[in-house]
Design a protein around this motif. Structure first.
Motif, PDB file in Angstrom:
ATOM      1  N   ALA A 230      37.445  37.173  35.304  1.00  0.00           N
ATOM      2  CA  ALA A 230      38.861  36.923  35.554  1.00  0.00           C
ATOM      3  C   ALA A 230      39.153  37.191  37.025  1.00  0.00           C
ATOM      4  N   ALA A 231      39.921  36.304  37.661  1.00  0.00           N
ATOM      5  CA  ALA A 231      40.248  36.470  39.086  1.00  0.00           C
ATOM      6  C   ALA A 231      41.288  35.434  39.496  1.00  0.00           C
ATOM      7  N   PHE A 232      41.801  35.559  40.716  1.00  0.00           N
ATOM      8  CA  PHE A 232      42.720  34.601  41.349  1.00  0.00           C
ATOM      9  C   PHE A 232      44.083  34.531  40.650  1.00  0.00           C
ATOM     10  N   HIS A 233      44.534  35.627  40.038  1.00  0.00           N
ATOM     11  CA  HIS A 233      45.799  35.598  39.314  1.00  0.00           C
ATOM     12  C   HIS A 233      47.024  35.650  40.219  1.00  0.00           C
TER      13      HIS A 233
ATOM     14  N   MET B  47      41.658  40.537  42.771  1.00  0.00           N
ATOM     15  CA  MET B  47      41.036  41.451  41.808  1.00  0.00           C
ATOM     16  C   MET B  47      40.145  40.659  40.854  1.00  0.00           C
ATOM     17  N   VAL B  48      38.902  41.100  40.746  1.00  0.00           N
ATOM     18  CA  VAL B  48      37.892  40.397  39.950  1.00  0.00           C
ATOM     19  C   VAL B  48      37.449  41.308  38.808  1.00  0.00           C
TER      20      VAL B  48
ATOM     21  N   PHE C 299      36.195  44.209  43.034  1.00  0.00           N
ATOM     22  CA  PHE C 299      35.934  44.482  41.621  1.00  0.00           C
ATOM     23  C   PHE C 299      37.031  45.386  41.083  1.00  0.00           C
ATOM     24  N   ALA C 300      37.615  45.018  39.926  1.00  0.00           N
ATOM     25  CA  ALA C 300      38.747  45.766  39.382  1.00  0.00           C
ATOM     26  C   ALA C 300      38.558  46.172  37.930  1.00  0.00           C
ATOM     27  N   GLY C 301      37.311  46.111  37.425  1.00  0.00           N
ATOM     28  CA  GLY C 301      37.076  46.610  36.082  1.00  0.00           C
ATOM     29  C   GLY C 301      36.539  45.564  35.119  1.00  0.00           C
ATOM     30  N   ARG C 302      36.428  45.983  33.875  1.00  0.00           N
ATOM     31  CA  ARG C 302      35.930  45.121  32.804  1.00  0.00           C
ATOM     32  C   ARG C 302      37.049  44.214  32.287  1.00  0.00           C
ATOM     33  N   LEU C 303      36.656  43.242  31.472  1.00  0.00           N
ATOM     34  CA  LEU C 303      37.650  42.309  30.939  1.00  0.00           C
ATOM     35  C   LEU C 303      38.719  43.010  30.108  1.00  0.00           C
ATOM     36  N   ARG C 304      38.417  44.160  29.542  1.00  0.00           N
ATOM     37  CA  ARG C 304      39.433  44.852  28.751  1.00  0.00           C
ATOM     38  C   ARG C 304      40.617  45.284  29.609  1.00  0.00           C
TER      39      ARG C 304
END
Length: 237
Positions: A153-156, A176-177, A202-207
């Motif tokens: 997930a990224a580019f929000h 944030m990726v 990097f900003a964490g896991r998908l959760r």
């Protein structure tokens, strides 16, 4: 006596430099939803930075028309062809069409690195507000629908207005990726870094994707109050 016999252990290898990212300049990037403002903006910026980009739409003719307007070597195709021809696929469709589109492309996206940038939002007279998908987030929904893909997930938090403005040379923001595999999040960070002014972090896991997606509702409120196109910066890294 060997080191094993003496009970000593080998020294740990040095920690990987978090800014040592791969070269992704040779990847073909597909943008599903590439005829919408966010998709076109990302396609324009990545292509301008030298990336090979294909934008997808339900109708190939519509995608090809949008690609011709963007220039910089961008190509257009229907969504299935876009997914097949790409190494990395950005999902930039409206939330309402997210599930149905991904469900229709499980085969074409199998084995691909998929970057979900969809923000589940609702709107009423009070403004934008975050929705909570059954899976927890749009990114987690993508991961559930695409079990054979590598979902990140990224580019929000990017302003489509800024992305599409050719007079703006740099987009000063952090991206944030989130994801489960470091090699995948490193690749997406590196892709973000290709756009002048951007920095992938990097900003964490998908959760943890829900709060990242939800923050867009706050940014919309900021933009409306201050007539701005807000970005984010993480300080101290």
């Amino acid at each position: 006596m060997t080191s094993t016999d003496s009970g000593s252990t080998a020294p740990k290898p040095p920690a990987k430099d978090p800014w040592d990212l791969p070269d992704v300049s040779g990847l073909v990037v597909g943008v599903l939803g590439g005829t919408g403002d966010q998709g076109r903006g990302l396609a324009y910026r990545l292509a301008k930075a030298g990336q090979k980009v294909i934008i997808g739409s339900r109708a190939a003719e519509r995608a090809q028309s949008a690609a011709a307007e963007l220039g910089n070597g961008v190509e257009g195709a229907d969504n299935a062809e876009c997914a097949r021809r790409s190494d990395l696929v950005i999902v930039a469709v409206p939330w309402e069409g997210h599930s149905s589109l991904l469900s229709s492309l499980t085969e074409e996206l199998s084995g691909k690195l998929v970057v979900d940038c969809v923000n589940p939002l609702g709107f009423d007279k009070k403004g934008a507000y975050a929705l909570t998908p059954e899976e927890g987030s749009a990114a987690e929904q993508a991961a559930a629908l695409l079990p054979d893909s590598r979902v990140t997930a990224a580019f929000h938090h990017l302003s489509a207005v800024l992305l599409l403005n050719p007079e703006i040379e740099q987009i000063d923001t952090d991206v944030m990726v989130l994801g489960e595999v470091r090699a995948d999040t490193d690749a997406v960070q590196a892709l973000a870094n290709r756009i002048p002014g951007m920095r992938g972090i990097f900003a964490g896991r998908l959760r943890n994707a829900h709060q990242v997606e939800s923050l867009v509702a706050n940014l919309i409120s900021i933009n409306r109050r201050y007539k701005a196109h807000t970005g984010l910066r993480a300080t101290g890294v």
